[in-house]
Scaffold this active site. Structure first.
Site, PDB file in Angstrom:
ATOM      1  N   HIS A 184       0.863  -1.186   0.000  1.00 27.05           N
ATOM      2  CA  HIS A 184       0.000   0.000   0.000  1.00 27.05           C
ATOM      3  C   HIS A 184       0.905   1.244   0.000  1.00 27.05           C
ATOM      4  O   HIS A 184       1.190   1.804   1.050  1.00 27.05           O
ATOM      5  CB  HIS A 184      -0.888  -0.035   1.260  1.00 27.05           C
ATOM      6  CG  HIS A 184      -1.983   0.965   1.267  1.00 27.05           C
ATOM      7  ND1 HIS A 184      -3.206   0.725   1.861  1.00 27.05           N
ATOM      8  CD2 HIS A 184      -2.070   2.220   0.777  1.00 27.05           C
ATOM      9  CE1 HIS A 184      -3.981   1.786   1.722  1.00 27.05           C
ATOM     10  NE2 HIS A 184      -3.308   2.719   1.085  1.00 27.05           N
ATOM     11  N   HIS A 199       6.077   4.000   4.324  1.00 24.33           N
ATOM     12  CA  HIS A 199       6.462   2.574   4.439  1.00 24.33           C
ATOM     13  C   HIS A 199       6.883   2.058   3.058  1.00 24.33           C
ATOM     14  O   HIS A 199       8.043   2.194   2.701  1.00 24.33           O
ATOM     15  CB  HIS A 199       5.416   1.713   5.159  1.00 24.33           C
ATOM     16  CG  HIS A 199       3.989   2.122   4.986  1.00 24.33           C
ATOM     17  ND1 HIS A 199       3.398   2.171   3.771  1.00 24.33           N
ATOM     18  CD2 HIS A 199       3.036   2.502   5.892  1.00 24.33           C
ATOM     19  CE1 HIS A 199       2.140   2.543   3.926  1.00 24.33           C
ATOM     20  NE2 HIS A 199       1.883   2.773   5.198  1.00 24.33           N
ATOM     21  N   GLU A 241      -2.626  -1.672  -3.209  1.00 25.00           N
ATOM     22  CA  GLU A 241      -3.752  -0.890  -2.674  1.00 25.00           C
ATOM     23  C   GLU A 241      -3.404   0.588  -2.688  1.00 25.00           C
ATOM     24  O   GLU A 241      -2.239   0.961  -2.505  1.00 25.00           O
ATOM     25  CB  GLU A 241      -3.966  -1.175  -1.190  1.00 25.00           C
ATOM     26  CG  GLU A 241      -4.298  -2.549  -0.799  1.00 25.00           C
ATOM     27  CD  GLU A 241      -4.244  -2.680   0.732  1.00 25.00           C
ATOM     28  OE1 GLU A 241      -4.626  -3.754   1.190  1.00 25.00           O
ATOM     29  OE2 GLU A 241      -3.829  -1.734   1.434  1.00 25.00           O
ATOM     30  N   HIS A 285      -8.492  -5.789   7.046  1.00 25.93           N
ATOM     31  CA  HIS A 285      -8.259  -4.767   8.071  1.00 25.93           C
ATOM     32  C   HIS A 285      -8.567  -5.321   9.463  1.00 25.93           C
ATOM     33  O   HIS A 285      -9.679  -5.737   9.740  1.00 25.93           O
ATOM     34  CB  HIS A 285      -9.072  -3.486   7.856  1.00 25.93           C
ATOM     35  CG  HIS A 285      -8.220  -2.265   8.096  1.00 25.93           C
ATOM     36  ND1 HIS A 285      -7.852  -1.856   9.345  1.00 25.93           N
ATOM     37  CD2 HIS A 285      -7.626  -1.412   7.237  1.00 25.93           C
ATOM     38  CE1 HIS A 285      -7.073  -0.799   9.225  1.00 25.93           C
ATOM     39  NE2 HIS A 285      -6.915  -0.499   7.969  1.00 25.93           N
ATOM     40  N   GLY A 287      -1.950  -7.518   7.405  1.00 26.18           N
ATOM     41  CA  GLY A 287      -0.636  -6.943   7.611  1.00 26.18           C
ATOM     42  C   GLY A 287      -0.268  -6.798   9.071  1.00 26.18           C
ATOM     43  O   GLY A 287       0.544  -7.564   9.606  1.00 26.18           O
TER      44      GLY A 287
END
Ligand code: PXP
Length: 244
Positions: free
Chosen positions: A49, A56, A76, A196, A219
Site C-alpha cells: 500500500h 512505508h 492498494e 483490516h 498486515g
C-alpha cells in the site's frame, strides 16, 4: 470429507516490514526478500500500500517487487494520478482502491460508491482495459455494495475493522452485517475480498461464516505475530485459520 472448491487466499501486506526498514534508512529488513519469503512460507499473495509520503512502501519498492512475485501481487491505494501511473506501469494482478485522504494513518472507511460512482467507473475501466483485476474497499453496507456493482469492479474488499472491534464483545453481532454483505455481493455478481484488523483470534470465525471469501489481506497483526513466532510460523498459523 468433501473438498471445498477453493480456499480463501492469504495475501500478506508487507507495509510494516518497510516501516521497520525506513526507521534506520538502510535495507534491513530487506523488503524484497520478505516478499519472496512470504510466498515461500505459503502465502498466496503479497499486498503493498504505497502512500504519497512513502512512509512505508516506496514507489520503487513496488517496481522492484513486481518481477519476483509468482503468486498474486495486490497494490492498494487511493487512485491519485501518481498511483494510477504506478499501477499501470507495474501491472499487478489486482489493484484495490481505497478512499483514503493522503495523510491518514491507515485506511479508515470504505468508498461511498454512490457519490463516487462516476470517478470509480472511469478509473476501474482504465485498469480493466489493462487487464488488471479491480477491487474496491467498502463497508459492510448493503446500499454501497449494490451500487459497487455499477462501477464495473470485479471485486469488493469488505472493510473488517468493525467486525474485529465487535468480535470480542459479541461475535454473532459482529459477523451479522458481513454475512448480509457477502450475500448481496454474490447476488450482484461481485467477488469478495476482506481485510483490516483481521488477526489470529478473529480470522477463523470470519472465514467459517463467510465461506465465499476469495482473499483476505492481512498486515499489522501478522507481522506483529511474526516477532514472536517468526514469519514462516505466523503465515502458517494464519493459513490454518483459513482451512475451515
Ligand atoms: N486492506 C486495506 C485496504 C488496508 O488499507 C489495509 C491496511 O493497509 C489492510 C487491508 C490490512 O489491514 P491490517 O494491517 O490491519 O491487517
Amino acid at each position: 470429507m468433501q473438498n471445498k472448491p477453493f480456499m480463501t487466499k492469504l495475501s500478506v501486506n508487507i507495509n510494516k516490514i518497510a516501516t521497520i526498514r525506513n526507521a534506520r534508512g538502510g535495507n534491513m529488513p530487506d523488503v524484497l526478500q520478505a516478499a519472496k519469503d512470504c510466498e515461500r512460507f505459503g502465502a498466496q499473495g503479497v499486498t503493498v500500500h504505497p502512500r504519497p509520503d512513502e512512509r512505508h512502501i516506496r514507489y520503487q519498492d513496488v517496481r522492484d517487487i513486481r518481477p519476483v512475485i509468482t503468486t498474486e501481487f495486490n497494490i492498494e491505494g487511493y487512485p491519485s494520478e501518481s498511483f494510477i501511473s504506478l499501477v499501470l506501469e507495474v501491472k499487478p494482478h489486482q489493484v484495490t482502491l481505497v478512499p483514503d485522504p493522503p495523510g491518514v494513518l491507515t485506511s479508515n472507511a470504505g468508498w461511498d460508491t454512490i457519490k463516487n460512482e462516476t470517478f470509480l467507473k472511469e478509473v476501474i475501466a482504465l485498469f480493466r482495459k489493462n487487464n488488471i483485476r479491480t477491487s474496491i474497499f467498502i463497508d459492510a453496507n448493503p446500499e454501497m455494495i449494490r451500487n459497487a456493482a455499477k462501477t464495473g469492479t470485479d471485486r469488493v474488499e469488505l472493510y473488517t475493522e468493525s467486525y474485529a472491534k465487535n468480535y470480542p464483545v459479541n461475535k454473532e453481532d459482529a459477523i451479522g452485517p458481513f454475512i448480509v454483505a457477502a450475500k448481496i455481493a454474490s447476488e450482484v455478481g461481485l467477488g469478495l475480498n476482506a481485510g483490516h484488523d483481521l488477526d489470529l483470534n478473529n480470522l477463523k470465525y470470519f472465514a467459517q461464516n463467510i465461506p465465499g471469501i476469495l482473499e483476505v489481506s492481512i498486515g499489522h497483526a501478522l507481522i506483529s505475530d511474526a516477532l514472536y513466532f517468526g514469519l514462516e510460523n505466523a503465515i502458517q498459523l494464519y493459513l490454518r485459520q483459513l482451512r475451515v
